[in-house]
Design an enzyme around this catalytic site. Structure first.
Site, PDB file in Angstrom:
ATOM      1  N   LYS A  18       2.681  11.508   6.772  1.00  0.00           N
ATOM      2  CA  LYS A  18       1.819  11.295   7.938  1.00  0.00           C
ATOM      3  C   LYS A  18       2.329  12.022   9.177  1.00  0.00           C
ATOM      4  O   LYS A  18       2.054  13.194   9.369  1.00  0.00           O
ATOM      5  CB  LYS A  18       1.594   9.803   8.168  1.00  0.00           C
TER       6      LYS A  18
ATOM      7  N   ASP B 286       9.485   3.082   1.664  1.00  0.00           N
ATOM      8  CA  ASP B 286       8.286   3.851   1.992  1.00  0.00           C
ATOM      9  C   ASP B 286       8.063   3.762   3.498  1.00  0.00           C
ATOM     10  O   ASP B 286       7.531   2.784   4.009  1.00  0.00           O
ATOM     11  CB  ASP B 286       7.091   3.293   1.218  1.00  0.00           C
TER      12      ASP B 286
ATOM     13  N   PHE C  15       0.858  -1.179   0.000  1.00  0.00           N
ATOM     14  CA  PHE C  15       0.000   0.000   0.000  1.00  0.00           C
ATOM     15  C   PHE C  15       0.893   1.227   0.000  1.00  0.00           C
ATOM     16  O   PHE C  15       1.604   1.495   0.966  1.00  0.00           O
ATOM     17  CB  PHE C  15      -0.940   0.057   1.204  1.00  0.00           C
TER      18      PHE C  15
END
Length: 405
Positions: free
Chosen positions: A261, A232, A147
């Site tokens: 984030k 990531d 993801f």
């Protein structure tokens, strides 16, 4: 004429959203109105312990005083210039983020998906300009069950049909191999490979932690093959796993880090591509950009986030409380939990399917005053703020025990 009364209760507000909001989410029926630390409060005044922390965007809890203060100070001075001009906050942010991560250069963006898209562009540009891959032939190897975001390029190399179906045609140039499989990865890498793009821990897949040695193996393989290792760390980074970066669990430094984030402190969207100079140095003016990327408000908040991480306090808390989390989950194995995976304050918990889906377990926990989020099947994710106390964490584990046992 008197204006109609605006909806005020949770039920009224949820009903008011139905006709005007796109249905791309299926949220739990909680309408949050206030929050502080590890707790949120709905419009009726009910309090909930937040065990999701905005998918790690709230690593420092809701409204951390140092982050709110940094935002307030900057709001009184300057919020946006665009990158058409310099601003007085950006250099410090970039310098300190590069130092924190052990890298040389920073490309500031806004969202996690933007960071991934930017990383893909940089990797391809590097492949053509530095590695010498023929134009238009660069490939990137990714992992199944990944993801990395929701843009069409990214969902094009997803193996989740819910994310992919109905959004093609997709961008070519990606090879998908099983996660945690070095032999499959080595077989997929060739002279056209620009980069290997992986999550050091797969979050959306259910907090999948790879075998010891996998990340070191990826680093060594990419070094031998002359391609980039792009990690990531948008969910796994910035303290979540008990280290500043999840790759540090194997003393690995990739060529490129993708951050987001938690970098915005739960206040503004902030992301970044952080890399070695010879990688990010391939970009020239006009080849990439973002109106809001590196804006003064984002840089001020991002710098305050880096300051919190520089102390090491939050990394230590995640490591220490991670032991409490693992021990609590281990006690539930065979008592409603069939298995779990955890690293730091982050866990994927597999619930006995006969007890309910992940969504149903999340709804039961909500009624006990604890907020979590399901992922696939009967798996739920736990990712509390790193500011959570031992007592609060044990309370959440007690609520999970109650709904399962």
């Amino acid at each position: 004429m008197t204006a109609p009364a605006r909806p005020r209760t949770s039920e009224q507000l949820i009903r008011a959203e139905e006709p005007v909001l796109a249905h791309n989410y299926h949220p739990l029926p909680v309408v949050v109105a206030r929050a502080e630390g590890s707790w949120v409060e709905d419009v009726e005044g009910n309090r909930y312990l937040d065990m999701l922390a905005g998918y790690s965007a709230l690593n420092f809890g809701h409204r951390h005083p140092a982050l709110v203060e940094a935002a307030h100070r900057q709001l009184d001075r300057l919020t946006l210039t665009s990158r058409a001009f310099h601003n007085d906050r950006l250099a410090e942010f970039a310098e300190r983020l590069a130092e924190l991560t052990g890298m040389d250069m920073v490309l500031p963006m806004n969202t996690g998906a933007e960071a991934v898209e930017s990383g893909i562009k940089v990797a391809r540009k590097w492949a053509y300009d530095v590695k010498g891959v023929p134009e238009g032939r660069a490939t990137i190897v990714v992992a199944a069950e990944n993801f990395h975001g929701r843009t069409t390029t990214i969902v094009g190399f997803s193996t989740d049909e819910t994310a992919r179906a109905g959004f093609g045609p997709f961008t070519p140039g990606f090879k998908v191999v099983p996660y945690n499989d070095l032999a499959a990865l080595e077989a997929a890498v060739d002279d056209t490979t620009a980069a290997v793009l992986i999550e050091p821990v797969q979050g959306e897949a259910g907090v999948i932690v790879p075998d010891d040695g996998y990340l070191a193996g990826v680093r060594e393989l990419t070094r031998r093959a002359g391609c980039l290792f792009v990690a990531d760390e948008i969910q796994s980074g910035l303290g979540r796993t008990g280290r500043t970066l999840a790759v540090e669990h194997e003393d690995v430094l990739p060529d490129v880090l993708l951050l987001g984030k938690a970098l915005g402190g739960g206040i503004v969207p902030v992301s970044a591509v952080v890399a070695r100079r010879e990688v990010l140095g391939v970009l020239r003016p006009g080849e990439h950009g973002s109106t809001f990327g590196g804006n003064p408000l984002a840089a001020a908040v991002g710098t305050a986030v880096v300051e919190l991480l520089e102390t090491g306090e939050f990394q230590r808390r995640a490591a220490e409380l991670g032991v409490v989390l693992r021990d609590g989950l281990a006690d539930l194995v065979g008592r409603g939990v069939t298995g779990f995976r955890a690293r730091g304050l982050w866990a994927g918990v597999d619930v006995e399917p006969a007890l309910g889906t992940g969504r149903e377990i999340s709804e039961r926990l909500m009624r006990e005053g604890v907020l979590v989020k399901d992922t696939h099947g009967s798996t739920i994710r736990l990712a509390p703020p790193l500011t959570i106390t031992t007592e609060e964490l044990r309370s959440a584990l007690g609520a999970l025990e109650k709904v399962l046992v």
